[in-house]
Design a protein around this motif. Structure first.
Motif, PDB file in Angstrom:
ATOM      1  N   TYR A   1      -1.950  -6.663  -4.363  1.00 23.18           N
ATOM      2  CA  TYR A   1      -1.154  -5.766  -3.632  1.00 23.18           C
ATOM      3  C   TYR A   1       0.107  -5.740  -4.179  1.00 23.18           C
ATOM      4  O   TYR A   1       0.920  -6.849  -4.743  1.00 23.18           O
ATOM      5  N   ARG A   2       0.544  -5.166  -3.471  1.00 20.64           N
ATOM      6  CA  ARG A   2       2.608  -4.820  -4.054  1.00 20.64           C
ATOM      7  C   ARG A   2       2.752  -5.093  -2.411  1.00 20.64           C
ATOM      8  O   ARG A   2       3.139  -4.570  -1.428  1.00 20.64           O
ATOM      9  N   THR A   3       4.130  -6.518  -2.716  1.00 19.74           N
ATOM     10  CA  THR A   3       4.440  -7.097  -1.272  1.00 19.74           C
ATOM     11  C   THR A   3       5.755  -6.221  -1.516  1.00 19.74           C
ATOM     12  O   THR A   3       6.465  -6.424  -2.032  1.00 19.74           O
ATOM     13  N   ILE A   4       6.222  -6.165  -0.508  1.00 23.42           N
ATOM     14  CA  ILE A   4       8.019  -6.309  -0.112  1.00 23.42           C
ATOM     15  C   ILE A   4       8.124  -7.204   1.414  1.00 23.42           C
ATOM     16  O   ILE A   4       7.711  -7.331   2.206  1.00 23.42           O
TER      17      ILE A   4
ATOM     18  N   GLN B   1       1.285 -16.066   0.028  1.00 19.24           N
ATOM     19  CA  GLN B   1       0.654 -15.232   0.577  1.00 19.24           C
ATOM     20  C   GLN B   1       1.117 -14.315  -0.275  1.00 19.24           C
ATOM     21  O   GLN B   1       0.195 -13.410  -0.680  1.00 19.24           O
ATOM     22  N   ARG B   2       2.721 -14.224  -0.901  1.00 22.82           N
ATOM     23  CA  ARG B   2       2.923 -13.461  -2.108  1.00 22.82           C
ATOM     24  C   ARG B   2       2.131 -13.309  -3.582  1.00 22.82           C
ATOM     25  O   ARG B   2       1.392 -12.625  -4.322  1.00 22.82           O
TER      26      ARG B   2
ATOM     27  N   ASP C   1      12.530 -17.719   6.668  1.00 24.14           N
ATOM     28  CA  ASP C   1      13.470 -16.525   5.586  1.00 24.14           C
ATOM     29  C   ASP C   1      12.270 -15.985   4.769  1.00 24.14           C
ATOM     30  O   ASP C   1      11.362 -16.640   5.127  1.00 24.14           O
ATOM     31  N   LYS C   2      12.549 -15.369   3.722  1.00 21.42           N
ATOM     32  CA  LYS C   2      11.056 -14.483   3.122  1.00 21.42           C
ATOM     33  C   LYS C   2      10.467 -15.511   2.425  1.00 21.42           C
ATOM     34  O   LYS C   2       9.179 -15.182   2.035  1.00 21.42           O
ATOM     35  N   HIS C   3      11.260 -16.307   1.927  1.00 22.71           N
ATOM     36  CA  HIS C   3      10.130 -17.533   0.892  1.00 22.71           C
ATOM     37  C   HIS C   3       9.284 -18.201   1.480  1.00 22.71           C
ATOM     38  O   HIS C   3       8.246 -18.644   1.130  1.00 22.71           O
TER      39      HIS C   3
ATOM     40  N   SER D   1       6.982  -7.834  -5.179  1.00 23.90           N
ATOM     41  CA  SER D   1       6.045  -8.639  -6.293  1.00 23.90           C
ATOM     42  C   SER D   1       4.605  -7.814  -6.082  1.00 23.90           C
ATOM     43  O   SER D   1       4.656  -7.085  -5.408  1.00 23.90           O
ATOM     44  N   GLY D   2       4.126  -8.228  -7.238  1.00 25.95           N
ATOM     45  CA  GLY D   2       2.817  -8.033  -7.194  1.00 25.95           C
ATOM     46  C   GLY D   2       2.041  -6.906  -8.241  1.00 25.95           C
ATOM     47  O   GLY D   2       3.254  -6.436  -8.996  1.00 25.95           O
ATOM     48  N   ARG D   3       1.096  -5.783  -7.590  1.00 24.28           N
ATOM     49  CA  ARG D   3       1.068  -5.057  -9.104  1.00 24.28           C
ATOM     50  C   ARG D   3       1.707  -3.760  -8.411  1.00 24.28           C
ATOM     51  O   ARG D   3       1.282  -2.848  -6.493  1.00 24.28           O
ATOM     52  N   ARG D   4       2.496  -3.205  -8.557  1.00 24.96           N
ATOM     53  CA  ARG D   4       3.807  -2.089  -8.387  1.00 24.96           C
ATOM     54  C   ARG D   4       2.083  -0.850  -7.654  1.00 24.96           C
ATOM     55  O   ARG D   4       3.476  -0.226  -6.304  1.00 24.96           O
ATOM     56  N   SER D   5       1.338  -1.131  -8.410  1.00 24.68           N
ATOM     57  CA  SER D   5       0.699   0.776  -8.042  1.00 24.68           C
ATOM     58  C   SER D   5       0.079   0.369  -7.145  1.00 24.68           C
ATOM     59  O   SER D   5      -1.317   1.159  -6.332  1.00 24.68           O
ATOM     60  N   GLY D   6      -0.464  -0.697  -6.433  1.00 27.18           N
ATOM     61  CA  GLY D   6      -0.904  -1.030  -5.244  1.00 27.18           C
ATOM     62  C   GLY D   6      -0.428  -0.780  -4.068  1.00 27.18           C
ATOM     63  O   GLY D   6       0.223  -0.888  -4.171  1.00 27.18           O
TER      64      GLY D   6
END
Length: 284
Positions: free
Chosen positions: A49-52, A41-42, A34-36, A17-22
């Motif tokens: 930022y691009r969050t993974i 923070q996301r 889990d990731k949720h 999620s977030g800014r792909r180019s960040g």
């Protein structure tokens, strides 16, 4: 939502999620999560930022193999997620068990790490904590995950929040720990198998590092974070007043502000190849 298969055949689920180019940020959760649990923070990171965020083996939508896991396997899992996402290096943030995985990842894959945020975590065992985690695993396997969640809640949630949430813990447990007991026990076994020599390897970490803890955390007390900060030459320590182990949710506004400030400074440091050390701080 992408899937990646690890070298030992485990399928891991992750989302971006977030800014792909960040600048990329890899987020690693702790035992039973889990990731949720990174959602707050996301949202804060998304504009820049691009969050993974991914589910560790044994959690969320990732595979849940039988048997004990290891923290080294899970650090390799994190690197595999970066590979699949096409990311050479990322800021890495880990909470609790995820913080241990992040430390190991920084040692095994230093070239993949732009900076580290180590939240409510530790670098060696305490006998009392080993006994506690073993008891949680035993409870999960013999009494069920809901019983384990109720037992663990006092160690994770701050006193004020616990009083407010206690009536709901019975039905919240299965939602918060929606996976089989064997997978939870596998993660616990991984934590218990950590070599206490980890602390001796931390001085080799050279990237900007933020170590952050709540002053009411009884599961990974302040002393654990102080020890990590003492071992990592580039580390700064921040203590959040009134916060317990789950401060990423209970004190999300404060944590997010500290995290965003750190990542901004870390990005400048990465660009300039300079250290970013600042005085240790307490935040009210």
């Amino acid at each position: 939502m992408p899937w990646v298969r690890t070298s030992d055949g485990i399928r891991l689920h992750y989302s971006e999620s977030g800014r792909r180019s960040g600048p990329p940020v890899l987020m690693i959760q702790g035992l039973g999560a889990d990731k949720h649990l990174w959602n707050l923070q996301r949202l804060a990171l998304a504009p820049r930022y691009r969050t993974i965020a991914f589910d560790n083996r044994g959690a969320g939508r990732s595979d849940k193999p039988y048997g004990a896991y290891t923290m080294e396997q899970m650090a390799d899992d994190a690197a595999a997620v970066l590979d699949h996402a096409g990311v050479e290096s990322a800021h890495v943030i880990g909470a609790s068990m995820g913080g241990v995985i992040s430390q190991i990842m920084a040692i095994r894959y230093p070239e993949r790490i732009r900076s580290l945020v180590l939240a409510c975590t530790a670098c060696h065992h305490h006998a009392w904590r080993k006994e506690l985690l073993a008891d949680w695993a035993d409870t999960a396997q013999h009494e069920g995950m809901a019983a384990m969640t109720a037992k663990a809640a006092r160690w994770v949630i701050g006193p004020r929040s616990f009083r407010r949430l206690a009536p709901a813990l019975g039905w919240m447990g299965p939602l918060g720990f929606s996976r089989p007991a064997h997978a939870f026990a596998g993660q616990v076994a991984g934590i218990l198998s950590i070599d206490d020599g980890l602390a001796e390897q931390l001085p080799g970490i050279e990237v900007p590092t933020l170590v952050i803890v709540g002053n009411q955390d009884i599961l990974t007390p302040r002393g654990d974070s102080e020890e990590i900060a003492e071992h990592i030459p580039t580390a700064e320590l921040v203590v959040i007043s009134g916060a317990a182990h789950g401060f990423m949710i209970e004190h999300a506004t404060t944590f997010n502000r500290i995290m965003l400030d750190f990542f901004e400074r870390a990005e400048h440091a990465v660009a300039a190849e300079l250290p970013i050390a600042s005085p240790d701080a307490a935040v009210g």
